[in-house]
Every structure is written in structure tokens, then in C-alpha cells.
Design an enzyme around this catalytic site. Structure first.
Site, PDB file in Angstrom:
ATOM      1  CD  GLU A  48      -3.117  -0.818   2.268  1.00 51.21           C
ATOM      2  OE1 GLU A  48      -3.135   0.215   2.767  1.00 51.21           O
ATOM      3  OE2 GLU A  48      -3.580  -1.617   2.683  1.00 51.21           O
TER       4      GLU A  48
ATOM      5  CD  GLU B 234      -0.762  -1.349   6.148  1.00 48.25           C
ATOM      6  OE1 GLU B 234      -0.606  -1.507   7.385  1.00 48.25           O
ATOM      7  OE2 GLU B 234      -2.188  -1.625   5.836  1.00 48.25           O
TER       8      GLU B 234
ATOM      9  CG  ASN C 209      -2.026  -5.631   4.544  1.00 41.26           C
ATOM     10  OD1 ASN C 209      -2.043  -5.980   5.899  1.00 41.26           O
ATOM     11  ND2 ASN C 209      -2.118  -4.506   3.773  1.00 41.26           N
TER      12      ASN C 209
ATOM     13  CG  PHE D 264     -19.839   5.173  10.191  1.00 38.38           C
ATOM     14  CD1 PHE D 264     -20.039   4.429   8.803  1.00 38.38           C
ATOM     15  CD2 PHE D 264     -19.591   6.547  10.081  1.00 38.38           C
ATOM     16  CE1 PHE D 264     -20.239   5.297   7.812  1.00 38.38           C
ATOM     17  CE2 PHE D 264     -19.840   7.448   8.845  1.00 38.38           C
ATOM     18  CZ  PHE D 264     -20.167   6.727   7.761  1.00 38.38           C
TER      19      PHE D 264
END
Length: 421
Positions: free
Chosen positions: A30, A43, A45, A103
Site C-alpha cells: 500500500e 505498509e 500485507n 458508524f
């Protein structure tokens, strides 16, 4: 904002990073993109991301299959040159989170869960990755994601329009969910123009999401559709069995449609193919569709364009949800509308001296006792839901007069946790 040059540069940086550490397997790097088009590593993943269906839709590569084959020691069956990009894809995550409550997580039973059909829709394609079912329970113990709704189309505009229609067709009842919010984003000027940033929610909804206020054109389209639907319902009611002979009620042509604080006087002229709804200012809207009373999804055509609405029943009209808006639509005779304008508005109850549970969850800790004087911002209790602990704080200075819950209690939305003087 993604140009071929920027995509190549990001791809090169990602593969160089993976090669430098000898990484083998599926992975996602990312980056953050700045206004000057420079990008920065965020980062990595070591897995596929939630967004992998977007890549699959535009490349035709089954990333999950490739991941499993590589993990099994097999070589990749493709090279970078084999990866071609075709069209545009969009993904919306459907979450059991209530956008009207900041949310916060929502739990409960899915009393209705009807995703749009996967496959062709208009000029695009719909894909829905999900793991829940109608009648299933959304509990407080797991991640709140319910589905990943994806659309593909040859152009970005067509992909957005396909997504709008897919979202309007997605029926979810029994829990709070973010469908209204993501539907609102699909119509937001910044999203349409491709000018989204990580500060989007903070900038566009600083006071929180409060639903969508429809413009005049969309409002009139829904008003016309509801007038036509009401005519169908009235004809059915007029033909109910058990009426007196020679006393059949005639359905009139003049109606008043009230919604979103406005009302429109309309006249309906119906034929075998649909209805022409004429407004008092002379505007005419052509409506057709096969909706019948009891259907919870109305697929209408309004002036040649599709209009999909989720339909519920309210006294004297419909509860309509479409394009992120939720409306109570009342369709009345002119005399009924005249009398309705004289009715007083119901005043909401005063809950300013109550601490209400904002979500279904487990009380982890109560931080105050009865008789305590609390200050603005002071922690009152902690509620746990969907792997997150939420600290509820005092909104103003006051004295705790009664505590109705204790650590270990499971509460529903709006249960009273404590009361203040």
C-alpha cells in the site's frame, strides 16, 4: 488519478520491495499518494486484500487460484506482460455499522437479505462476495463486514451507474448498515470527479452522516413513481371481495404526494403501458413498471431511465429508500392533504438526561457511581461490540442519579445505562 506511468512506478516499487526481502506468495503493498503525485510506502500485507475482486474484474486473473498454486510450490502461470487492464471496477463494503450513529456496530438477525443478482446489469457486471444469509445472526463477536459488492463496466461512469443500481437493489433488514452512506458516496460530486482524499468523511460530513437530501429532479421522479404505485394499490383495494353490489369505489385521478418536506399536486392519466403523472406546474413524467402491492423492491422506469426503490408500508403511503435517501411518502386525496396540513407535528422525547446505549453490546466497565458529579468529557462506561471497546463520555456536567446496568450486561440500542439530574 492513476496514469499508466504512475501505475508502472508503483508496481516496480512494490515488486522491488518484495524481491529485496525474498518474499514468496500473495501480498499487497500500500502507498499514499500526495497532491504532487509523489507516492510513499505505507505498509505491506502478506496476503490478498479485501479489494482483490477489483483487480480480478479488470484483469480476468483469479488471484486466489494463483495464491494457492504458488503456496503449493507451483510457478505462476502468467507473466507481467500477460496482465492487461480492461474497463473499470468499483467495490463497496457492506458493513453492519450504522452511519446515522457515527458508524457504530449494529448486531441482530438478518430478517431480510437479498443481494442483487450477480451477472450482467445494464452495460456492466455485478459481483457480490458474501458469507451471510437471510435468517442468520450478526453477532458482537466478529468483524462487521457482511459483503463486498463489486461492479465492472467499460468506463468509470458506467461502473458507477451500475453500482448505484446494484446498491438500490440490495435489500437488508434487521440491522443497521452502511448502504445509505455508500449510496450517497456514489452520487457525491467529489467521488464522481475522482477527487476523493483520506479526509473525505471529515470534510464532507463534519457533523456526521444524516442521510441524503434529494434534489428536485430525483424528488419529482420518486413522487411520480409513488403516485403511480399508489394508484395500483388503490385499484386493488377498490376491488376487494365482499363489497356491496353496485357500490364499487372509483379511484380518482387527482392526488397529493408529500415527501421530504414538500408536497406536489398531481394528476394521473393511466393506460396499458403505464401512467403519465402531470404536476401542477405542467411538468409531465412518464412512469412504467410491474410493481404490485406487497413487493418490497420496485423496479420502475421513469422518463425512460431506471429507478429502483426499496418499498415499505406506512400509513397512507410508502417508506422509500433510494440513492441513500430514506423517505416517508404520503399519497393522499386533495381533501386528505388539506386536513393533514392541520395536524400538529409530534415532538421527539427529551433524552438529554439519559445515557443511552448507542449500539448493541456488552457493558465491560462502569466508571461512575450513583451520586457522583461528572464533568464534560469524563468517561462514564465502556461498551464492547465487534472486537472494539467504545468509551462513552459525559456530554455535559451533571450528577448521576441512577445506574441501570452493570458490567457483564448485554444491552440493545437505546437501552438506558444511567440517568442524570
Amino acid at each position: 488519478v492513476m496514469s499508466p506511468q504512475l501505475r508502472d512506478a508503483m508496481g516496480s516499487a512494490a515488486t522491488e520491495a518484495a524481491s529485496a526481502i525474498g518474499y514468496l506468495g500473495a501480498g499487497t503493498v500500500e502507498f499514499l499518494l500526495a497532491e504532487d503525485r509523489n507516492f510513499y510506502f505505507l505498509e505491506m500485507n502478506t496476503r490478498l486484500q479485501v479489494e482483490h475482486p477489483v483487480t480480478e474484474l479488470i484483469t480476468g486473473v483469479d488471484l486466489v487460484e494463483q495464491m494457492i498454486r504458488v503456496a503449493n510450490g507451483e510457478p505462476l502461470t502468467i507473466t507481467q506482460d500477460d496482465v492487461k487492464i480492461n474497463g473499470w471496477a468499483i467495490e463497496n463494503r457492506l458493513y453492519a455499522e450504522d452511519p446515522y450513529r457515527g458508524f457504530l456496530p449494529s448486531i441482530g438477525r438478518l430478517t431480510r437479505y437479498r443481494p442483487p443478482a450477480e451477472g450482467p446489469l445494464g452495460s456492466g457486471i455485478v459481483r457480490n462476495d458474501t458469507g451471510v444469509f437471510e435468517g442468520g445472526e450478526i453477532s458482537m463477536y466478529y468483524d462487521p463486514m457482511i459483503a463486498k459488492l463489486c461492479t465492472w463496466a467499460p468506463t468509470r461512469g458506467e461502473a458507477i451507474e451500475t453500482m448505484r443500481n446494484a446498491l438500490d437493489s440490495f435489500e437488508v433488514e434487521g440491522i443497521g448498515h452502511n448502504l445509505p452512506f455508500v449510496a450517497a458516496v456514489m452520487d457525491h460530486p467529489k467521488f464522481i470527479a475522482g477527487e476523493m482524499t483520506t479526509a473525505f468523511i471529515e470534510e464532507e460530513y463534519p457533523e456526521g452522516f444524516e442521510g441524503v437530501t434529494l434534489g428536485d429532479v430525483a424528488l419529482r421522479n420518486i413522487a411520480a413513481a409513488c403516485a403511480a404505485m399508489n394508484r395500483v394499490a388503490e385499484i386493488r383495494r377498490a376491488r376487494i371481495s365482499g363489497t356491496l353490489d353496485n357500490h364499487e369505489r372509483r379511484v380518482g385521478e387527482e392526488w397529493n404526494v408529500a415527501l421530504q418536506g414538500q408536497d406536489f399536486d398531481v394528476t394521473i392519466a393511466a393506460d396499458h403501458d403505464g401512467s403519465t403523472v402531470r404536476f401542477a406546474d405542467g411538468t409531465e413524467i412518464r412512469v412504467s413498471g410491474d410493481w404490485t402491492p406487497g413487493d418490497q423492491l420496485a423496479r420502475m422506469t421513469v422518463n425512460g431511465d431506471p429507478l429502483v426503490m426499496k418499498v415499505g408500508k406506512v400509513s397512507g403511503g410508502f417508506r422509500i429508500r433510494s440513492r441513500g435517501a430514506e423517505l416517508k411518502v404520503h399519497v393522499r386525496t386533495p381533501r386528505q392533504a388539506e386536513l393533514a396540513r392541520m395536524m400538529p407535528e409530534k415532538v421527539a422525547p427529551d433524552t438529554s438526561k439519559l445515557l443511552l446505549c448507542p449500539m448493541p453490546g456488552l457493558i465491560v466497565k462502569i466508571d461512575v457511581e450513583e451520586g457522583d458529579e461528572v464533568q464534560e468529557g469524563q468517561a462514564l462506561c465502556t461498551v464492547e461490540a465487534m472486537k472494539m471497546e467504545n468509551i462513552l463520555r459525559a456530554e455535559r456536567r451533571g450528577t448521576v442519579t441512577k445506574i441501570n446496568a452493570a458490567a457483564g450486561d448485554s444491552l440493545a440500542v437505546d437501552d438506558v445505562i444511567m440517568e442524570f439530574e
